[in-house]
Write an enzyme that holds these catalytic residues in place. Structure first.
Site, PDB file in Angstrom:
ATOM      1  N   ASN A   1       0.840  -1.211   0.000  1.00 28.36           N
ATOM      2  CA  ASN A   1       0.000   0.000   0.000  1.00 28.36           C
ATOM      3  C   ASN A   1       0.872   1.258   0.000  1.00 28.36           C
ATOM      4  O   ASN A   1       0.539   2.246  -0.654  1.00 28.36           O
ATOM      5  CB  ASN A   1      -0.938   0.005   1.208  1.00 28.36           C
TER       6      ASN A   1
ATOM      7  N   ARG B   1      -0.092  -2.591  15.072  1.00 32.80           N
ATOM      8  CA  ARG B   1       0.089  -2.282  16.489  1.00 32.80           C
ATOM      9  C   ARG B   1      -1.215  -1.764  17.071  1.00 32.80           C
ATOM     10  O   ARG B   1      -1.928  -0.990  16.418  1.00 32.80           O
ATOM     11  CB  ARG B   1       1.121  -1.153  16.661  1.00 32.80           C
TER      12      ARG B   1
ATOM     13  N   LEU C   1      -2.905   0.832  19.380  1.00 39.16           N
ATOM     14  CA  LEU C   1      -2.444   2.181  19.701  1.00 39.16           C
ATOM     15  C   LEU C   1      -3.103   2.685  20.977  1.00 39.16           C
ATOM     16  O   LEU C   1      -4.282   2.411  21.230  1.00 39.16           O
ATOM     17  CB  LEU C   1      -2.770   3.122  18.536  1.00 39.16           C
TER      18      LEU C   1
ATOM     19  N   HIS D   1      -8.141  -1.300   6.503  1.00 42.12           N
ATOM     20  CA  HIS D   1      -8.327  -2.607   7.134  1.00 42.12           C
ATOM     21  C   HIS D   1      -8.982  -3.547   6.123  1.00 42.12           C
ATOM     22  O   HIS D   1      -9.947  -3.169   5.453  1.00 42.12           O
ATOM     23  CB  HIS D   1      -9.211  -2.477   8.382  1.00 42.12           C
TER      24      HIS D   1
ATOM     25  N   LEU E   1      -9.929  -0.262  18.208  1.00 40.28           N
ATOM     26  CA  LEU E   1      -9.254  -1.015  17.141  1.00 40.28           C
ATOM     27  C   LEU E   1     -10.167  -1.190  15.930  1.00 40.28           C
ATOM     28  O   LEU E   1     -11.283  -1.709  16.065  1.00 40.28           O
ATOM     29  CB  LEU E   1      -8.835  -2.394  17.672  1.00 40.28           C
ATOM     30  N   ASP E   2      -9.695  -0.781  14.773  1.00 42.03           N
ATOM     31  CA  ASP E   2     -10.449  -0.883  13.517  1.00 42.03           C
ATOM     32  C   ASP E   2     -11.857  -0.306  13.659  1.00 42.03           C
ATOM     33  O   ASP E   2     -12.801  -0.765  13.012  1.00 42.03           O
ATOM     34  CB  ASP E   2     -10.533  -2.352  13.043  1.00 42.03           C
TER      35      ASP E   2
ATOM     36  N   GLN F   1      -7.967  -3.853  -4.589  1.00 39.84           N
ATOM     37  CA  GLN F   1      -8.912  -2.773  -4.277  1.00 39.84           C
ATOM     38  C   GLN F   1      -8.288  -1.751  -3.324  1.00 39.84           C
ATOM     39  O   GLN F   1      -8.567  -0.553  -3.416  1.00 39.84           O
ATOM     40  CB  GLN F   1     -10.187  -3.352  -3.646  1.00 39.84           C
TER      41      GLN F   1
END
Ligand code: GAR
Length: 234
Positions: free
Chosen positions: A21, A96, A98, A114, A149-150, A178
């Site tokens: 990416n 990681r 955070l 993600h 997270l996410d 994508q």
């Protein structure tokens, strides 16, 4: 598409691994209106460091194993990042958890990608879990980063339909194709002043983005982008 800001936005990219990416952004810095000031990895052997060095981008390693605690790592990481005075921090496969202090420091100026259709399949091994669950579709999501997270506000998703008997590696490859479209696109939106975060709501071109995020469609892409996404979902 017209650029609202003409000067390139300084960004810092955080990685832990291959950095494909990152490569998609290195290759298009001018078009994205960004200047990648530095690439920082928590893993000394991350291949993305080689990609950055090959493009003459400064690299830094902050090995989490050398830090006494998660807080100590994040404090030192923020110090390293802020030395480069970025307008945007881009998490590109940065694996990681955070601390809230860190995510608050970069609120509204840190993006992540993600490999799932968030809020589904947060965490690891998303492709395998999607196949095991018998899902008919999967995808990837760009979102602003918060302490969860996410879990931060969703900006843009791209979907792929699952093929029968598809292996995890092939599904992962198709999802990543994508990612190389939607992540640079979101970074470009941010760098040209089209995308910002207002409280918990992303704003694109002055309009609030719904909680589900936007879905990648050809209307979102100008001609150049459409060309680079040939073979994708539309
Ligand atoms: C990407 O597929 C990205 O979505 C994922 O790591 C991969 C990194 O690949 N990120 C996460 O899982 C974050 N929760 P890359 O190093 O080749 O860009």
């Amino acid at each position: 598409m017209t650029d609202n800001n003409t000067s390139a936005l300084p960004i810092v990219v955080l990685i832990s691994g291959s950095g494909s990416n990152l490569q998609a952004m290195i290759d298009r810095q001018q078009e994205l209106n960004i200047e990648i000031r530095a690439v920082i990895s928590n893993k000394p052997d991350a291949y993305g460091l080689t990609r950055a060095a090959n493009a003459n981008i400064p690299v830094k390693v902050l090995n989490h194993k050398d830090c006494a605690s998660r807080e100590a790592f994040d404090t030192e990481l923020a110090r390293l990042i802020d030395d480069y005075e970025p307008g945007l921090v881009v998490l590109a496969g940065f694996m990681r958890l955070l601390t809230p202090a860190f995510t608050e420091h970069y609120a509204g100026r840190m993006l992540n990608i993600h490999p799932s259709l968030l809020p589904k399949y947060k965490g690891l091994h998303t492709h395998r879990r999607v196949i095991e669950a018998g899902e008919s579709e999967h995808g990837t999501t760009v979102h602003f980063v918060t302490a969860e997270l996410d879990g931060g506000p969703l900006v843009l998703q791209a979907k792929v339909a699952l093929n029968p008997e598809e292996q995890e590696s092939e599904l992962g490859r198709r999802v990543q194709q994508q990612e190389y479209i939607i992540y640079p696109l979101c970074v470009q939106w941010f760098a040209t002043g089209r995308l910002r975060l207002d409280g918990n709501t992303p704003i694109l071109d002055g309009k609030p983005v719904s909680k589900e995020g936007l879905l990648l469609k050809s209307e979102l892409l100008d001609e150049k982008w459409r060309h680079s996404s040939e073979g994708s979902i539309f």
